[in-house]
Design a protein around this motif. Structure first.
Motif, PDB file in Angstrom:
ATOM      1  N   ALA A   1      -5.125   6.084  -0.361  1.00  0.00           N
ATOM      2  CA  ALA A   1      -5.177   5.992   1.097  1.00  0.00           C
ATOM      3  C   ALA A   1      -6.396   5.193   1.568  1.00  0.00           C
ATOM      4  O   ALA A   1      -7.495   5.305   1.008  1.00  0.00           O
ATOM      5  CB  ALA A   1      -5.196   7.385   1.705  1.00  0.00           C
ATOM      6  N   SER A   2      -6.171   4.411   2.611  1.00  0.00           N
ATOM      7  CA  SER A   2      -7.260   3.653   3.227  1.00  0.00           C
ATOM      8  C   SER A   2      -7.263   3.922   4.721  1.00  0.00           C
ATOM      9  O   SER A   2      -6.264   4.369   5.297  1.00  0.00           O
ATOM     10  CB  SER A   2      -7.098   2.156   2.955  1.00  0.00           C
ATOM     11  OG  SER A   2      -5.915   1.680   3.561  1.00  0.00           O
ATOM     12  N   THR A   3      -8.387   3.643   5.353  1.00  0.00           N
ATOM     13  CA  THR A   3      -8.525   3.969   6.774  1.00  0.00           C
ATOM     14  C   THR A   3      -7.521   3.217   7.635  1.00  0.00           C
ATOM     15  O   THR A   3      -7.101   3.725   8.679  1.00  0.00           O
ATOM     16  CB  THR A   3      -9.951   3.673   7.268  1.00  0.00           C
ATOM     17  OG1 THR A   3     -10.282   2.315   6.962  1.00  0.00           O
ATOM     18  CG2 THR A   3     -10.972   4.602   6.599  1.00  0.00           C
ATOM     19  N   ASN A   4      -7.098   2.032   7.199  1.00  0.00           N
ATOM     20  CA  ASN A   4      -6.117   1.293   8.005  1.00  0.00           C
ATOM     21  C   ASN A   4      -4.703   1.847   7.872  1.00  0.00           C
ATOM     22  O   ASN A   4      -3.760   1.311   8.476  1.00  0.00           O
ATOM     23  CB  ASN A   4      -6.156  -0.208   7.711  1.00  0.00           C
ATOM     24  CG  ASN A   4      -5.784  -0.538   6.288  1.00  0.00           C
ATOM     25  OD1 ASN A   4      -5.279   0.312   5.555  1.00  0.00           O
ATOM     26  ND2 ASN A   4      -6.015  -1.772   5.874  1.00  0.00           N
ATOM     27  N   GLN A   5      -4.544   2.907   7.114  1.00  0.00           N
ATOM     28  CA  GLN A   5      -3.269   3.600   7.053  1.00  0.00           C
ATOM     29  C   GLN A   5      -3.232   4.829   7.962  1.00  0.00           C
ATOM     30  O   GLN A   5      -2.255   5.579   7.975  1.00  0.00           O
ATOM     31  CB  GLN A   5      -2.944   3.991   5.609  1.00  0.00           C
ATOM     32  CG  GLN A   5      -2.657   2.766   4.745  1.00  0.00           C
ATOM     33  CD  GLN A   5      -2.395   3.111   3.299  1.00  0.00           C
ATOM     34  OE1 GLN A   5      -3.155   3.863   2.667  1.00  0.00           O
ATOM     35  NE2 GLN A   5      -1.323   2.569   2.750  1.00  0.00           N
ATOM     36  N   THR A   6      -4.286   5.016   8.721  1.00  0.00           N
ATOM     37  CA  THR A   6      -4.270   6.035   9.775  1.00  0.00           C
ATOM     38  C   THR A   6      -3.224   5.630  10.803  1.00  0.00           C
ATOM     39  O   THR A   6      -3.283   4.546  11.372  1.00  0.00           O
ATOM     40  CB  THR A   6      -5.655   6.143  10.437  1.00  0.00           C
ATOM     41  OG1 THR A   6      -6.576   6.685   9.509  1.00  0.00           O
ATOM     42  CG2 THR A   6      -5.595   7.019  11.675  1.00  0.00           C
ATOM     43  N   SER A   7      -2.245   6.518  11.021  1.00  0.00           N
ATOM     44  CA  SER A   7      -1.116   6.157  11.869  1.00  0.00           C
ATOM     45  C   SER A   7      -0.204   7.362  12.058  1.00  0.00           C
ATOM     46  O   SER A   7      -0.398   8.417  11.456  1.00  0.00           O
ATOM     47  CB  SER A   7      -0.327   5.009  11.221  1.00  0.00           C
ATOM     48  OG  SER A   7       0.690   4.524  12.076  1.00  0.00           O
TER      49      SER A   7
ATOM     50  N   GLY B   1       0.793  -1.223   0.000  1.00  0.00           N
ATOM     51  CA  GLY B   1       0.000   0.000   0.000  1.00  0.00           C
ATOM     52  C   GLY B   1       0.821   1.267   0.000  1.00  0.00           C
ATOM     53  O   GLY B   1       0.263   2.369  -0.029  1.00  0.00           O
ATOM     54  N   TYR B   2       2.152   1.115  -0.002  1.00  0.00           N
ATOM     55  CA  TYR B   2       3.055   2.273   0.035  1.00  0.00           C
ATOM     56  C   TYR B   2       4.068   2.180  -1.103  1.00  0.00           C
ATOM     57  O   TYR B   2       4.395   1.100  -1.569  1.00  0.00           O
ATOM     58  CB  TYR B   2       3.837   2.331   1.356  1.00  0.00           C
ATOM     59  CG  TYR B   2       2.990   2.369   2.594  1.00  0.00           C
ATOM     60  CD1 TYR B   2       2.672   1.193   3.271  1.00  0.00           C
ATOM     61  CD2 TYR B   2       2.513   3.577   3.092  1.00  0.00           C
ATOM     62  CE1 TYR B   2       1.901   1.216   4.423  1.00  0.00           C
ATOM     63  CE2 TYR B   2       1.744   3.609   4.249  1.00  0.00           C
ATOM     64  CZ  TYR B   2       1.446   2.419   4.898  1.00  0.00           C
ATOM     65  OH  TYR B   2       0.679   2.451   6.038  1.00  0.00           O
ATOM     66  N   SER B   3       4.575   3.324  -1.508  1.00  0.00           N
ATOM     67  CA  SER B   3       5.746   3.386  -2.373  1.00  0.00           C
ATOM     68  C   SER B   3       6.608   4.552  -1.883  1.00  0.00           C
ATOM     69  O   SER B   3       6.180   5.334  -1.033  1.00  0.00           O
ATOM     70  CB  SER B   3       5.357   3.564  -3.839  1.00  0.00           C
ATOM     71  OG  SER B   3       4.669   4.785  -4.020  1.00  0.00           O
ATOM     72  N   VAL B   4       7.830   4.622  -2.397  1.00  0.00           N
ATOM     73  CA  VAL B   4       8.746   5.675  -1.960  1.00  0.00           C
ATOM     74  C   VAL B   4       9.483   6.232  -3.170  1.00  0.00           C
ATOM     75  O   VAL B   4       9.538   5.617  -4.239  1.00  0.00           O
ATOM     76  CB  VAL B   4       9.778   5.168  -0.919  1.00  0.00           C
ATOM     77  CG1 VAL B   4       9.109   4.845   0.402  1.00  0.00           C
ATOM     78  CG2 VAL B   4      10.548   3.968  -1.467  1.00  0.00           C
TER      79      VAL B   4
END
Lengths: 112, 114
Positions: free
Chosen positions: A81-87, A63-66
């Motif tokens: 973005a998804s809700t489980n990426q709240t952090s 779910g990420y890239s850099v």
């Protein structure tokens, strides 16, 4: 003193948006890291980079890239973005051959 | 695989009390061990480190000894202050992953009351 800065302290985005988190260090460090910090889980490594344009997956890259186009800057991208990426997202840098990692203050991301 | 286990918090102490935060690890080879501290609203910063068995790291009145026989690296301070209130992370540098990768514990929140 080494300084690691992150573009935002707090960020609120909507589900499905593309999100960019920026990190800049001013001490010519080769290595840069992105972590996410969650209660009860500690810090988990998302991606790291040991040189310009070089990257390696950490423990939770899904779910990420850099992107690392310049030595001092390391960007984390949430493609959708998804809700489980709240952090809380923490950036760090280090010099090759040295143990210490230097951390930025963190970006608290909320995805609604 | 390699892992770090530290005591659950929060730990609440009165000023001048003795502090111990337990940390144990599992690792192949000979990892280097670290304690990082995160003050409210800030990123993590290195508190102390030990790179081989029986080494003692120390800083700001905090100490930790690398105990290979018990695979432990407990953090201690003889007399805590309100300003020590923070989250403390035990970490190891993974010896099988080159220079770069750390493994962090889950963190222990310390609250010191005046």
């Amino acid at each position: 003193d080494v300084k690691v800065t992150q573009s935002s302290r707090y960020l609120v985005k909507r589900t499905g948006e593309k999100v960019f988190l920026e990190c800049v260090q001013d001490m010519d460090h080769e290595n840069m890291f992105w972590y996410r910090q969650d209660p009860g889980l500690g810090l988990r490594l998302i991606y790291f980079s040991y040189d310009v344009k070089m990257k390696e997956k950490g423990d939770i890259p899904e779910g990420y890239s850099v992107s690392r186009e310049k030595k001092e800057r390391f960007s984390l991208i949430l493609e959708s973005a998804s809700t489980n990426q709240t952090s809380m997202y923490l950036c760090a840098s280090s010099l090759t051959g040295r143990y210490e990692q230097f951390f930025g203050p963190g970006t608290r991301l909320t995805v609604l | 695989g390699n892992s770090v286990t530290q005591m659950e918090g929060p730990v609440t102490l009165s000023e001048e009390a003795f502090l111990t935060i337990n940390c144990t690890y599992t690792a192949t080879g000979y990892p280097s061990l670290f304690w990082y501290v995160q003050y409210p609203g800030e990123g993590l910063q290195l508190l102390l480190k030990a790179t081989k068995a029986d080494d003692k790291g120390s800083n700001k009145g905090f100490e930790a000894t690398y105990r290979k026989e018990t695979t432990s690296f407990h953090l201690e301070k003889g007399s805590v202050q309100v300003s020590d209130s923070a989250v403390y992370f035990c970490a190891l540098r993974d010896p099988t992953s080159g220079t770069y990768k750390y493994i962090f514990g889950t963190g222990t929140r310390l609250k010191v009351l005046a």
